[in-house]
Design a protein around this motif. Sequence first.
Motif, PDB file in Angstrom:
ATOM      1  N   ARG A 116       0.830  -1.199   0.000  1.00 51.22           N
ATOM      2  CA  ARG A 116       0.000   0.000   0.000  1.00 51.22           C
ATOM      3  C   ARG A 116       0.866   1.251   0.000  1.00 51.22           C
ATOM      4  N   ASP A 118       3.947   1.446  -1.142  1.00 51.21           N
ATOM      5  CA  ASP A 118       4.561   1.517  -2.480  1.00 51.21           C
ATOM      6  C   ASP A 118       3.570   2.079  -3.496  1.00 51.21           C
ATOM      7  N   PHE A 119       2.323   1.594  -3.423  1.00 45.32           N
ATOM      8  CA  PHE A 119       1.295   2.078  -4.342  1.00 45.32           C
ATOM      9  C   PHE A 119       1.050   3.574  -4.141  1.00 45.32           C
ATOM     10  N   PHE A 123       1.550   6.278  -6.829  1.00 45.56           N
ATOM     11  CA  PHE A 123       0.377   7.061  -7.209  1.00 45.56           C
ATOM     12  C   PHE A 123       0.651   8.562  -7.041  1.00 45.56           C
TER      13      PHE A 123
END
Length: 158
Positions: A116, A118-119, A123
């Motif tokens: 999460r 990393d995302f 993002f």
Amino acid sequence: MHRGEQSELDKLIQDINISNSLINVTNIEQEYSIPSDDYEGFNKIVGGGETDERLDDALYLFKKLITVTENGFNDLGDKVDKVGDKVDQVGDKVDQVSDKVDLSRIEITTEIHSLRDDFNTLFDTRISKIEYELSEMKDKVMVLESSNSYNLTDKRKT
């Protein structure tokens, strides 16, 4: 001639000196003599109204039943102990599996948080890049609009 050992004779006296709810020996007379082969066995002498042979047989069987029952309960106790040991072993295995599940849960949760994060980083980076590029495009459009506006004004003046 056959002669009884003293230890065997003492054991016989001990065995016939019975005192319980059915039999109460009050006197044992002992007389030692030279052994002879005149007798094949012996019987106890009972008076009127005392225990007869059938009740003696029943008492013998009752004593045997008590012994078997005691041994059976001892064996049962051993089996219960063995089952208890098995239950303890299974409990230990369940605890081990539970510990592994807890560790796996922690690892999975940590991995999910990491993914999460990393995302979110990716993002945020992409959004920032898109915002930057959009801003660049706006600036270029503004320059073009202003340039077109100037050119249109220039053409009218001519």
